[in-house]
Design a protein around this motif. Structure first.
Motif, short mmCIF file in Angstrom:
data_model
loop_
_atom_site.label_atom_id
_atom_site.label_comp_id
_atom_site.label_asym_id
_atom_site.label_seq_id
_atom_site.Cartn_x
_atom_site.Cartn_y
_atom_site.Cartn_z
N SER A 74 0.80 -1.22 0.00
CA SER A 74 0.00 0.00 0.00
C SER A 74 0.84 1.27 0.00
O SER A 74 0.55 2.22 -0.75
CB SER A 74 -0.95 -0.01 1.21
N ASP A 75 1.88 1.32 0.83
CA ASP A 75 2.68 2.54 0.91
C ASP A 75 3.65 2.69 -0.25
O ASP A 75 4.28 3.75 -0.41
CB ASP A 75 3.44 2.59 2.24
N ASP A 76 3.80 1.66 -1.08
CA ASP A 76 4.61 1.76 -2.30
C ASP A 76 3.74 2.03 -3.53
O ASP A 76 4.26 2.14 -4.65
CB ASP A 76 5.40 0.46 -2.53
N ASP A 77 2.43 2.10 -3.32
CA ASP A 77 1.48 2.37 -4.42
C ASP A 77 1.65 1.37 -5.57
O ASP A 77 1.64 1.74 -6.75
CB ASP A 77 1.65 3.80 -4.95
N THR A 78 1.76 0.10 -5.20
CA THR A 78 1.93 -0.91 -6.23
C THR A 78 1.40 -2.25 -5.74
O THR A 78 1.12 -2.43 -4.55
CB THR A 78 3.41 -1.05 -6.63
#
Length: 325
Positions: A74-78
């Motif tokens: 989630s925090d890597d947007d991938t």
């Protein structure tokens, strides 16, 4: 190194014969805080591998052939693609910002992703690994469910408090159904007749008729000794025969067993702390809960609805999926 197994001590005896499921499957658990996926053997109930992944892993699923895990970083947007044979990250998918939950189409060709920050559902073509479409939905989309025939997708928006029905051919919203506060999960009945939507703050599960797109029943929960606000439904799973449902109740530390035909709660199974998501083994003899605060998962025998064993995994276990074979 194998991690120590933790046995439940909640006032009930554990039968030795119930200690192992009949078939061996790999259980994959996303650990939100320590950025890992824990792999657990369902027969031995032992940790066999810890895999380092991207930041804040949450939603997790597996390809229908069992070859690849899809994981929301989630925090890597991938979305990361993990090879189940090697446990290596072999690719990524363009998920859009802050992917949290997703659902795989019945034909295994499309991944539908909830993007909480952008109020979108991103449609990903898995063959080309590209975005096919973005569907605007309500505020803070999270829950994702798809009908067994693959024709209808349901997304729940936490702030709008709606279940959005999306036609998977046109990618248009066909119906918006108001449910209770902070809907978190959507699950279709196997016969396509109903969609069950959990409301974390509302404390209910709304049963939506898939034909009329109207709420036909609301399931409520009462546990002696617990305040109503401590009972927060999140993950929902329904057996393949459509007779029984399991609902994770968050800080109530229990999984509710519900008669899926009468909507009556038949039992509460005590598990670990802050139970979040659920997954069946393919033979449906076992259902597994992720318990975020106690950092473990619990194996529940579906025949007896008794907790069999808890296994320590990583920090803040969030999602769980089981290999198809």
């Amino acid at each position: 190194m194998l991690r120590r197994l933790t046995f439940l001590s909640a006032g009930f005896a554990l039968a030795a014969s119930a200690a192992s499921p009949a078939s061996a499957y790999m259980v994959y658990v996303s650990n939100e805080k320590d950025n890992t996926v824990t792999v657990v053997d369902s027969t031995t109930m032992e940790v066999v591998r810890t895999v380092d992944v991207g930041q804040r892993p949450r939603g997790i699923t597996i390809s229908h052939d069992g070859k690849f895990i899809y994981l929301c970083a989630s925090d890597d947007d991938t979305i990361e693609i993990i090879d189940t044979a090697t446990y290596e990250i072999v690719g990524t998918l363009p998920s859009g910002p802050d992917p949290e939950l997703f659902v795989l189409s019945p034909d295994g060709k499309t991944l539908y992703v909830a993007n909480e920050d952008d109020n979108l559902v991103t449609v990903i073509d898995l063959e080309s690994r590209s975005v096919a479409m973005e569907v605007p939905v309500g505020v803070e989309p999270e829950g994702m469910g798809i009908s067994p025939d693959g024709k209808s997708l349901v997304n729940t928006s936490e702030t709008t408090n709606m279940a959005h029905f999306i036609d998977t051919e046109t990618h248009e919203i066909t119906d918006n159904v108001l449910v209770d506060a902070r809907p978190r999960f959507a699950e279709f009945k196997p016969d396509n007749s109903e969609v069950w939507v959990s409301a974390e703050i509302g404390g209910t599960v709304s049963v939506i008729d898939n034909a009329s797109r109207e709420v036909k029943h609301k399931i409520t929960f009462e546990i002696p000794g617990l305040r109503a606000e401590a009972i927060q439904p999140v993950g929902v799973r329904i057996t393949a025969d459509g007779k029984k449902a399991y609902v994770a109740l968050g800080p109530a530390n229990r999984v509710a067993v519900v008669n899926a035909q009468t909507y009556e709660v038949e039992k509460y199974v005590l598990v670990g702390q802050r139970v979040w998501q659920l997954a069946f083994t393919p033979d449906q003899k076992t259902i597994i809960s992720t318990n975020g605060v106690s950092n473990d998962i619990t194996f529940i025998d579906v025949a007896t609805d008794e907790a069999v064993q808890s296994v320590t995994v990583g920090a803040l276990p969030w999602g769980v999926v089981v290999s198809p074979n």
